[in-house]
Design an enzyme around this catalytic site. Structure first.
Site, PDB file in Angstrom:
ATOM      1  N   ARG A 127      16.054  37.088  65.670  1.00  0.00           N
ATOM      2  CA  ARG A 127      16.471  35.802  65.245  1.00  0.00           C
ATOM      3  C   ARG A 127      16.383  35.625  63.561  1.00  0.00           C
ATOM      4  NH1 ARG A 127      19.532  35.206  69.590  1.00  0.00           N
ATOM      5  NH2 ARG A 127      17.964  35.594  71.634  1.00  0.00           N
ATOM      6  N   ASN A 142       7.545  39.004  70.765  1.00  0.00           N
ATOM      7  CA  ASN A 142       7.755  39.906  71.709  1.00  0.00           C
ATOM      8  C   ASN A 142       6.908  41.391  71.190  1.00  0.00           C
ATOM      9  OD1 ASN A 142       9.383  38.300  73.411  1.00  0.00           O
ATOM     10  ND2 ASN A 142      11.165  38.776  72.201  1.00  0.00           N
ATOM     11  N   LYS A 160       2.684  35.873  73.423  1.00  0.00           N
ATOM     12  CA  LYS A 160       3.615  35.272  74.324  1.00  0.00           C
ATOM     13  C   LYS A 160       3.470  35.955  75.732  1.00  0.00           C
ATOM     14  CE  LYS A 160       8.709  35.695  74.696  1.00  0.00           C
ATOM     15  NZ  LYS A 160      10.022  35.954  74.077  1.00  0.00           N
ATOM     16  N   GLU A 213       9.887  35.672  79.568  1.00  0.00           N
ATOM     17  CA  GLU A 213      10.807  36.453  79.022  1.00  0.00           C
ATOM     18  C   GLU A 213      10.531  37.968  79.215  1.00  0.00           C
ATOM     19  OE1 GLU A 213      12.278  34.700  75.401  1.00  0.00           O
ATOM     20  OE2 GLU A 213      13.224  33.149  76.305  1.00  0.00           O
ATOM     21  N   ASP A 270      13.947  24.593  73.956  1.00  0.00           N
ATOM     22  CA  ASP A 270      13.903  26.000  73.057  1.00  0.00           C
ATOM     23  C   ASP A 270      14.690  25.708  71.578  1.00  0.00           C
ATOM     24  OD1 ASP A 270      13.655  28.408  72.094  1.00  0.00           O
ATOM     25  OD2 ASP A 270      15.035  29.374  73.124  1.00  0.00           O
ATOM     26  N   GLU A 320      17.874  29.163  64.527  1.00  0.00           N
ATOM     27  CA  GLU A 320      18.354  29.906  65.413  1.00  0.00           C
ATOM     28  C   GLU A 320      19.818  29.185  66.263  1.00  0.00           C
ATOM     29  OE1 GLU A 320      15.539  31.363  68.423  1.00  0.00           O
ATOM     30  OE2 GLU A 320      17.208  31.858  69.994  1.00  0.00           O
TER      31      GLU A 320
HETATM   32  O1  GCW Z   1      14.032  31.037  71.107  1.00  0.00           O
HETATM   33  C1  GCW Z   1      14.213  32.282  72.073  1.00  0.00           C
HETATM   34  C2  GCW Z   1      14.600  33.221  71.305  1.00  0.00           C
HETATM   35  C3  GCW Z   1      14.118  34.438  71.609  1.00  0.00           C
HETATM   36  C4  GCW Z   1      12.359  34.319  71.366  1.00  0.00           C
HETATM   37  C5  GCW Z   1      12.060  33.353  72.541  1.00  0.00           C
HETATM   38  C6  GCW Z   1      10.668  32.913  72.064  1.00  0.00           C
HETATM   39  C7  GCW Z   1      11.297  35.739  70.598  1.00  0.00           C
HETATM   40  O2  GCW Z   1      16.068  33.176  71.724  1.00  0.00           O
HETATM   41  O3  GCW Z   1      14.542  35.437  70.850  1.00  0.00           O
HETATM   42  O4  GCW Z   1      11.946  35.445  71.588  1.00  0.00           O
HETATM   43  O5  GCW Z   1      12.700  31.972  72.289  1.00  0.00           O
HETATM   44  O6  GCW Z   1      10.191  31.927  71.506  1.00  0.00           O
HETATM   45  O7  GCW Z   1       9.648  33.602  72.558  1.00  0.00           O
END
Ligand code: GCW
Length: 712
Positions: A202, A244, A321, A325, A399, A427
């Site tokens: 992002r 990540n 994190k 995801e 988000d 984003e």
């Molecule tokens: O906003 C979303 C994004 C992901 C991101 C995730 C997060 C790093 O699309 O790319 O991953 O949140 O905040 O962990």
């Protein structure tokens, strides 16, 4: 120098004095012919130190020499900054430290480093400002008028010096200063989602700033400029890798590279933090498990922490994190988020390091509605985290959407330190292509009243530990600057980095004040131009909401998080689609989160819960977030929902076009390079806004079965 005489004639009368502003014109200001400002590339951000126009004359009387008392690397950096800044702000080199203090000296120091500061006997005032605060005061020393920037630490003095420079940059008087500041929040951190392969998750402004192949031996000058930019607005740390997280970041060779960066940033008070992959003991350490209750795992993290602190004695800590995801986490081993966070907290505690544990989790087994899940998971763990753990919560429960209600964990967690995560990288807000100033979005969030302890329990107050005592406080931003010359892709995206820093220092500041400061520092001090740009910025977020997701709509995008895709019903998870959220059908549109629906409103304290629950009191800007409405539902304007929705999209696209026209009117008042670059992006924005309007309305029209009404 490129001089556009035609433009000079056209604007000369109205703007004669201030058109001269810029490092390119000499000091005469008012009596010199206005010229088109020289091209700039945006690299210097808000630290251009262009002469502020007429104010420079009066400033010069109060900045005749500069004395920074102290020998630390921070003091050297303060000296460098003041030398660089005053030379262009005042148009002449100012002597530094080479004479005894006299009239017009700016003295910077702490009681420890500066006899002058010590002798002023400001100890009571200094006691009140903590380690990072400062005093900037016009004072008589002997009988001489001077300006004193005093603090308890060199870093506090640095922040004070930047504050003083900001006054000069924005053309404010500096003759009668009486300023005392201390930051409201402790952790004011950049979250950079940089990957070790040089990409940025992002990121919309080029590749990663961190040159892993060159570190630790070769140090790019941009590392210093990054730290200067951060320090200038009070940012005191950076998490430099993607949440990540690649486990390799904790490998010895990478840690040496990280330590080299930390060394560069130390004088600027930018502390190093790393995102840690929870499975590192397995992926890096070769253990068979990363179970937080396993002794070998705990020992591995302790040894890793010791190794890090050997290299980086002031390491800030880990950001994690987990179980989100696809990332590993304690739940992989049937343990809780508290077990996971505490494991790392115990490893860092002997070194005074902190764990920042993200609440961005949405496991499907928790609740069918994604926006309810984090609250459900974390409130049941409240009070079970170690004192050196902070839970990092995104501003809204989904988000980083263009508009969301505040996350109910603000106020909802009472015995846990909670810090907020916002996202400057845009984003979901046009990335680096649309002009969207987020200061207004963030103050809307910060000013939201959680009612956790009755009225006035705003998110800002919760964050500042004024609602419940909180050991750790903070505001962080996913900012993602990259190697593009102007760092942020869009020149105006720089304002979001700036606004984040200013709000992390003081979440009670107004978005308008910040927009004006930034404009003056970044573009010009010409009052009329400043007013025009400020206005553009202040309306830009609502404009974006209007042409993308008005009336509480959210997540109407596909995987790029940029273009409209309200029909998107294909994704690995239902809660990554658009149709899951908008639920458009012939009956109506919106997500019923009321007490009669999935009861998400109950995660808010009364009376907020009831306010959202009752369609009559729910703010219409959040209507379809909380309510499912028929297409002929009567909105407050008297229009039926379909017509009101159409009107929003048409207004939004018209507002985008108006932004473009307004910017055109500033040709000649902004250097032509930056003017053109912004204009190019505005052209994309205008085209995109029409696309959003037309595609969304065409799609929803198949359900509403109504024509788009004529727009007056
Ligand atoms: O906003 C979303 C994004 C992901 C991101 C995730 C997060 C790093 O699309 O790319 O991953 O949140 O905040 O962990």
């Amino acid at each position: 120098m490129k001089i556009n005489r035609r433009k000079f004639v056209a604007v000369g009368l109205a703007g004669a004095a201030s058109l001269c502003v810029g490092r390119y014109t000499s000091r005469g200001m008012a009596d010199e012919p206005p010229v088109q400002p020289l091209d700039e590339d945006g690299y210097k951000l808000w630290l251009r130190y262009a002469p502020p126009g007429d104010a420079a004359k009066s400033h010069a009387r109060f900045v005749r020499q500069i004395r920074v008392d102290g020998t630390s690397a921070t003091c050297a950096a303060i000296r460098d900054e003041l030398r660089l800044a005053t030379a262009t702000l005042l148009g002449t080199a100012i002597p530094l430290n080479d004479a005894a203090p006299a009239a017009g000296t700016v003295v910077v120091g702490t009681p420890e480093t500066s006899p002058l500061v010590r002798n002023l006997n400001w100890s009571a005032d200094l006691r009140a400002i903590g380690n990072e605060g400062f005093i900037v005061r016009s004072a008589r020393v002997g009988r001489q008028p001077m300006t004193v920037v005093a603090a308890n630490t060199d870093l506090g003095a640095f922040y004070g010096a930047f504050h003083f420079l900001r006054l000069m940059q924005t053309g404010r008087p500096i003759d009668k200063l009486e300023i005392t500041e201390r930051p409201a929040l402790q952790l004011r951190l950049m979250n950079d989602w940089d990957n070790l392969d040089g990409t940025i998750e992002r990121g919309y402004a080029g590749r990663s700033l961190w040159q892993w192949n060159e570190l630790p031996d070769k140090l790019s000058p941009r590392y210093v400029d990054y730290a200067r930019a951060c320090a200038s607005i009070g940012i005191n740390g950076a998490v430099i890798n993607n949440v990540n997280a690649n486990p390799q970041i904790l490998a010895p060779d990478y840690l040496r590279k990280v330590a080299a960066l930390a060394n560069v940033w130390r004088p600027y008070g930018v502390r190093m933090y790393l995102s840690a992959n929870f499975a590192s003991p397995v992926l890096l350490g070769g253990l068979s498990t990363a179970d937080p209750l396993d002794k070998t795992v705990a020992d591995w993290w302790k040894a890793k922490a010791d190794e890090i602190y050997q290299l980086i004695p002031d390491f800030g800590g880990f950001l994690v994190k987990a179980n989100s995801e696809g990332q590993p986490g304690p739940k992989t081993y049937a343990r809780t988020h508290a077990d996971g966070a505490n494991l790392l907290a115990d490893a860092l505690a002997p070194h005074n390091g902190n764990v920042i544990w993200r609440a961005f989790v949405y496991d499907q087994d928790i609740d069918p509605d994604r926006v309810k899940r984090a609250y459900l998971e974390f409130t049941r763990l409240d009070g079970r985290f170690r004192p050196n753990v902070a839970v990092q919560v995104k501003n809204g429960p989904l988000d980083f959407q263009p508009r969301e209600p505040f996350h109910p964990l603000f106020g909802g967690l009472k015995q846990t330190s909670v810090i907020a995560e916002i996202q400057a990288t845009q984003e979901y807000l046009g990335q680096a292509k649309h002009l969207v100033y987020l200061g207004t979005m963030w103050t809307e969030f910060l000013d939201s009243d959680t009612h956790a302890m009755g009225g006035g329990s705003t998110v800002s107050n919760v964050l500042a530990g004024q609602v419940y005592p909180s050991r750790l406080t903070g505001l962080v931003s996913v900012t993602n600057p990259g190697l593009d010359t102007n760092w942020c892709g869009h020149h105006f995206s720089q304002s979001n980095w700036f606004a984040f820093g200013r709000l992390a220092w003081n979440p009670f500041l107004s978005a308008g004040t910040i927009a004006e400061e930034w404009t003056r520092m970044t573009f010009t001090n010409h009052d009329e131009t400043v007013a025009v740009i400020r206005e553009m910025m202040m309306g830009s977020r609502e404009t974006f909401v209007n042409y993308t997701m008005p009336l509480g709509l959210h997540h109407m995008i596909g995987g790029d998080h940029y273009a409209p895709q309200p029909w998107n019903n294909q994704a690995p998870e239902a809660d990554w689609t658009a149709t899951y959220y908008n639920q458009a059908s012939v009956e109506g549109i919106g997500f019923d989160r009321t007490k009669n629906g999935d009861r998400a409103v109950e995660q808010y304290f009364p009376p907020v819960c009831d306010m959202f629950d009752d369609i009559a009191t729910c703010p219409e800007k959040l209507l379809l977030w909380f309510h499912r409405c028929a297409w002929d539902y009567r909105t407050k304007s008297g229009k039926i929902l379909w017509d009101a929705l159409c009107a929003k999209y048409y207004v939004g696209a018209a507002q985008a076009a108006a932004l473009q026209r307004t910017w055109q009117s500033l040709a000649g008042k902004i250097d032509s390079r930056r003017h053109q670059e912004v204009a190019d992006r505005l052209a994309i924005q205008v085209a995109d806004s029409a696309k959003w309007r037309d595609q969304i309305l065409a799609y929803f029209g198949t359900f509403s079965k109504r024509p788009v009404p004529a727009m007056s």
